[in-house]
Design an enzyme around this catalytic site. Sequence first.
Site: not given
Ligand code: PXP
Length: 235
Positions: A6, A8-9, A42, A44, A48, A69, A100, A150, A190
């Site tokens: 993921n 996103d960051h 993701h 959103r 963001r 996502e 999430t 998931e 997560h």
């Molecule tokens: N899976 C889902 C559905 C999520 O919403 C997230 C967080 O955006 C992740 C996995 C990844 O989580 P983490 O960033 O804590 O590894």
Amino acid sequence: MKLGVNIDHVATLRNARGGIEPSVLDAALICEMAGATAITVHLREDRRHIKDDDVLNLKKNLKAKINLEMAATDEMQKIALDVVPYSCCIVPEKRQELTTEGGLDVISKKDKIKELINALHSKGIIVSLFIDPDKNQVKAAADAGSDYIELHAGAFANAFGCEEQDVEFNKLKDAAEYARNLGLKVNAGHGLNYENVSLMNKIEGLCELNIGHSIVSRAIFVGLEMAVKEMIELI
Ligand code: PXP
């Protein structure tokens, strides 16, 4: 077991200065090169981190599977049907949350989710529902026609190293087994990190882990390619 990263960051960091660095696409390409089989983003409601153009750009340039996502909203359904990612993971979404926070309540939204799954399936998009390790939610996901679930690993991650660890781990294990018996494929994600991830190997039949925060954090110190490779080694 496969790894979906993921990213996103990477977008969070880019957006902090409003420019184009670091590039989300370059990050995805490095993850792909390092062995990630999927790239998760993701989109959103408040945009963001990931923006609409990021999703389009990834779709155009990546070989790895794109896992979008998204919340179960009409807006997101339309975007998914336009972009046609490899898969969509449906998540609950609250504007105020940092990330999430809980799993999707499939039971109370079964009709809406069923409709969304049918629409995504009509374009060949694989669907996953992000749910807590709760058998009633697993059953509802199977009844709604989802391909995957998931499992939300957040409670396990928070309990790691504490008294509740085994209880939370067993919830994931039992939910995964129950889901597989119902014909669902099972992913988890997560809160997974370099310390707790090895325990996921003890859950039979997990297909893929979706991991973001810990990999992007580690990348600051060792680089993204190494951070992904180290995680793959562990799983
Ligand atoms: N899976 C889902 C559905 C999520 O919403 C997230 C967080 O955006 C992740 C996995 C990844 O989580 P983490 O960033 O804590 O590894």
